[in-house]
Design an enzyme around this catalytic site. Structure first.
Site, PDB file in Angstrom:
ATOM      1  CE  LYS A  64      18.494  17.621  47.365  1.00 10.83           C
ATOM      2  NZ  LYS A  64      18.094  17.108  48.690  1.00 10.83           N
ATOM      3  CE  LYS A  88      23.635  26.274  51.735  1.00  3.68           C
ATOM      4  NZ  LYS A  88      23.527  25.276  52.819  1.00  3.68           N
ATOM      5  CE  LYS A 100      18.159  22.712  56.531  1.00  5.06           C
ATOM      6  NZ  LYS A 100      19.422  22.638  55.780  1.00  5.06           N
ATOM      7  CB  THR A 184      28.894  19.381  53.429  1.00  2.16           C
ATOM      8  OG1 THR A 184      27.612  18.874  53.053  1.00  2.16           O
ATOM      9  CG2 THR A 184      28.750  20.757  54.016  1.00  2.16           C
ATOM     10  CG  ASN A 216      28.340  14.762  57.021  1.00  2.00           C
ATOM     11  OD1 ASN A 216      28.867  15.630  56.340  1.00  2.00           O
ATOM     12  ND2 ASN A 216      27.981  13.600  56.522  1.00  2.00           N
ATOM     13  CB  SER A 348      21.853  16.735  47.481  1.00  2.00           C
ATOM     14  OG  SER A 348      22.024  16.244  48.780  1.00  2.00           O
TER      15      SER A 348
HETATM   16  P1  NAD Z   1      25.837  16.724  62.593  1.00  2.00           P
HETATM   17  O1  NAD Z   1      24.604  16.464  63.352  1.00  2.00           O
HETATM   18  O2  NAD Z   1      26.473  15.612  61.872  1.00  2.00           O
HETATM   19  O3  NAD Z   1      26.930  17.385  63.567  1.00  2.00           O
HETATM   20  C1  NAD Z   1      26.694  18.526  64.352  1.00  2.00           C
HETATM   21  C2  NAD Z   1      27.864  18.647  65.305  1.00  2.00           C
HETATM   22  O4  NAD Z   1      27.816  19.909  65.959  1.00  2.00           O
HETATM   23  C3  NAD Z   1      27.891  17.591  66.412  1.00  2.00           C
HETATM   24  O5  NAD Z   1      29.206  17.141  66.583  1.00  2.00           O
HETATM   25  C4  NAD Z   1      27.463  18.376  67.654  1.00  2.00           C
HETATM   26  O6  NAD Z   1      27.967  17.822  68.838  1.00  2.00           O
HETATM   27  C5  NAD Z   1      28.069  19.710  67.333  1.00  2.00           C
HETATM   28  N1  NAD Z   1      27.532  20.833  68.089  1.00  2.00           N
HETATM   29  C6  NAD Z   1      26.239  21.150  68.346  1.00  2.00           C
HETATM   30  N2  NAD Z   1      26.197  22.278  69.080  1.00  2.00           N
HETATM   31  C7  NAD Z   1      27.476  22.688  69.259  1.00  2.00           C
HETATM   32  C8  NAD Z   1      28.092  23.782  69.921  1.00  2.00           C
HETATM   33  N3  NAD Z   1      27.376  24.709  70.537  1.00  2.00           N
HETATM   34  N4  NAD Z   1      29.447  23.877  69.897  1.00  2.00           N
HETATM   35  C9  NAD Z   1      30.194  22.946  69.284  1.00  2.00           C
HETATM   36  N5  NAD Z   1      29.667  21.898  68.639  1.00  2.00           N
HETATM   37  C10 NAD Z   1      28.329  21.769  68.629  1.00  2.00           C
HETATM   38  O7  NAD Z   1      25.485  17.944  61.604  1.00  2.00           O
HETATM   39  P2  NAD Z   1      26.196  18.308  60.243  1.00  2.00           P
HETATM   40  O8  NAD Z   1      25.476  17.636  59.147  1.00  2.00           O
HETATM   41  O9  NAD Z   1      27.659  18.174  60.401  1.00  2.00           O
HETATM   42  O10 NAD Z   1      25.789  19.851  60.152  1.00  2.00           O
HETATM   43  C11 NAD Z   1      26.560  20.855  60.805  1.00  2.00           C
HETATM   44  C12 NAD Z   1      26.242  22.199  60.165  1.00  2.00           C
HETATM   45  O11 NAD Z   1      26.525  22.121  58.774  1.00  2.00           O
HETATM   46  C13 NAD Z   1      24.774  22.628  60.249  1.00  2.00           C
HETATM   47  O12 NAD Z   1      24.701  24.033  60.345  1.00  2.00           O
HETATM   48  C14 NAD Z   1      24.200  22.181  58.930  1.00  2.00           C
HETATM   49  O13 NAD Z   1      23.044  22.911  58.578  1.00  2.00           O
HETATM   50  C15 NAD Z   1      25.377  22.491  58.036  1.00  2.00           C
HETATM   51  N6  NAD Z   1      25.342  21.775  56.770  1.00  2.00           N
HETATM   52  C16 NAD Z   1      25.398  20.415  56.722  1.00  2.00           C
HETATM   53  C17 NAD Z   1      25.352  19.781  55.500  1.00  2.00           C
HETATM   54  C18 NAD Z   1      25.457  18.289  55.366  1.00  2.00           C
HETATM   55  O14 NAD Z   1      25.500  17.805  54.232  1.00  2.00           O
HETATM   56  N7  NAD Z   1      25.543  17.554  56.446  1.00  2.00           N
HETATM   57  C19 NAD Z   1      25.227  20.529  54.310  1.00  2.00           C
HETATM   58  C20 NAD Z   1      25.205  21.914  54.395  1.00  2.00           C
HETATM   59  C21 NAD Z   1      25.261  22.533  55.643  1.00  2.00           C
END
Ligand code: NAD
Length: 419
Positions: A64, A88, A100, A184, A216, A348
């Site tokens: 996953k 995780k 992934k 999350t 997100n 999920s």
């Molecule tokens: P997303 O695409 O919705 O948002 C990413 C955000 O990060 C955007 O606002 C972007 O502008 C910003 N960003 C990118 N580079 C940056 C920087 N250098 N400085 C500041 N902001 C920056 O992605 P997401 O789903 O929110 O995921 C964010 C993190 O959380 C990732 O590491 C992802 O692996 C992790 N994550 C997400 C989920 C999920 O369910 N969405 C679950 C577990 C982990």
């Protein structure tokens, strides 16, 4: 990156008894596939994109993990993220292994129709690898519910039956789960609330937070903090950040990002709001720093200058190994990614269960089950860290490793066969 991630495995192995075969198995991904996706652009030209999918370990169940669309995605990053997912899922106790995927692309430069064709091309390329019993993708950086909906539809067309369980994070109308969009952040928030006394962040203390990344994970987390009475003093996205010592309104910042394309435009016409670059924002004084963007943001130099009491890793791998060493020396508590952001994979899992049952839960059922799982695992990790006098990160890896080792050893090791 993978080498750095594996060092946590070695670190954890010192604190629990595992058979060497377990450690050997967890050193390598089970399956990695790369592909080139050929996609017709709106102007008639054809472009190609590199893409990967990794199934790291499936001893505890189907693999996953999310699919990321990012211009700097690499195979090493995908494999490392799949390794983290393996741990995780074990920490959360959900019956999945780690996977992934990624496409190297800047999705902001594609039209919506190009993005749809690219998303469908990914599923065509990896159709043999994914599946509801084999490997179940989800959203990650720059992918969202609509993309998951296209991908589930493409897979269903290929197998010729509706198959919502192949992917999670779908729109609710297409079999998504209620409560997945903020899962999350909500999971991270439950960890924070449950351990707030232990972390020294209960209601009596000053509570200022900085959130890096406003997608997100970051947006929903900022809203949950704000509703709980925290001052969210800093917020950033990839183009820069804003800081207000009196606290920002997360919903208004989001509305500005949607309207004007970037968070920093929120400062326009507001004298009390300062525009700051990303590194400067990470070093602002606060009680809680929440990296919610990408890996490797808190480097050694940032770790030396940041002024937070607790770091809660909503992003995967936001602290480098050197950065981590500095934080440990400085006594800054880090709530590690494999616990802090496990709410996403937990819901999920709920979505996958609902798809297989064809029976859907209410939002309050989802939240209640999430809370129960996350609180239990968070307290277990906290207790392990106290008992063994180790960091929360090492404790989380010990917890995950114990579950993985139990499963791997259940197939038999040399101790069993050589008798
Ligand atoms: P997303 O695409 O919705 O948002 C990413 C955000 O990060 C955007 O606002 C972007 O502008 C910003 N960003 C990118 N580079 C940056 C920087 N250098 N400085 C500041 N902001 C920056 O992605 P997401 O789903 O929110 O995921 C964010 C993190 O959380 C990732 O590491 C992802 O692996 C992790 N994550 C997400 C989920 C999920 O369910 N969405 C679950 C577990 C982990």
């Amino acid at each position: 990156m993978l080498k750095g991630a594996l060092s946590h495995l070695d670190g954890a192995a010192k604190y629990t008894k595992v058979h060497p075969e377990v450690l050997e198995k967890l050193q390598y991904p089970k399956e990695v596939m790369s592909a080139r996706l050929f996609v017709r652009m709106d102007d008639g030209s054809r472009r190609s994109f590199r893409a990967w999918r990794c199934r790291y370990d499936d001893t505890r169940g189907p693999t996953k993990g999310g699919i990321r669309f990012h211009p700097e995605a690499t195979q090493d990053e995908v494999v490392t993220l799949a390794f983290w997912m393996t741990f995780k899922c074990a920490v959360a106790g959900v019956p999945f292994g780690g996977g992934k995927g990624a496409i190297r692309v800047d999705p902001r430069k594609l039209s919506k129709t190009e993005l749809e064709r690219l998303s469908r091309a990914y599923v065509q390329a990896f159709a043999q690898m994914i599946g509801p019993e084999r490997d179940i993708p989800a959203p990650d950086v720059y992918t969202n519910a609509m993309i998951m909906g296209w991908m589930a539809d493409e897979y269903s067309s290929l197998v010729d039956y509706p198959c919502p369980g192949v992917i999670t994070g779908k729109p609710i109308a297409l079999g998504g789960s209620k409560g997945r969009d903020d899962a999350t952040s909500r999971g991270g928030f439950y960890v924070l609330k449950h351990l707030q006394k232990e972390l020294g962040l209960d209601n009596g203390s000053e509570r200022r937070a900085v959130v890096q990344g406003y997608g997100n994970a970051g947006y929903h987390f900022a809203c949950l903090l704000h509703e709980d009475g925290w001052k969210v003093v800093g917020i950033s996205d990839s183009r820069g950040g804003v800081y207000d010592p009196e606290g920002l309104d997360p919903k208004a910042v989001k509305a500005c990002k949607e309207e004007k394309g970037e968070v920093s435009k929120y400062a326009e016409g507001r004298d009390n709001v300062e525009v700051v670059d990303n590194d400067a924002l990470l070093c602002k004084s606060c009680e809680l720093l929440v990296p919610a963007a990408l890996e490797d943001q808190i480097t050694e130099s940032i770790a030396k200058c940041l002024d937070a009491r607790v770091i809660l890793e909503l992003a995967n791998g936001p602290v480098t190994a050197d950065g981590n060493a500095v934080l440990e020396r400085r006594g800054i508590t880090v709530v590690p990614d494999i616990l802090a952001n496990a709410g996403g994979v937990t819901v999920s899992y709920f979505e996958w269960v609902q798809n297989r049952q064809g029976f859907y839960w209410t939002e309050s059922e989802v939240r209640q089950r999430l809370k129960q799982i996350i609180q239990e695992e968070a307290m277990h990790v906290w207790s392990l860290s106290k008992q063994k006098e180790i960091s929360l990160r090492t404790a989380a890896y010990v917890h995950g490793l114990e579950r993985l080792s139990e499963a791997i050893e259940a197939h038999g090791t040399q101790t069993y066969f050589h008798c």
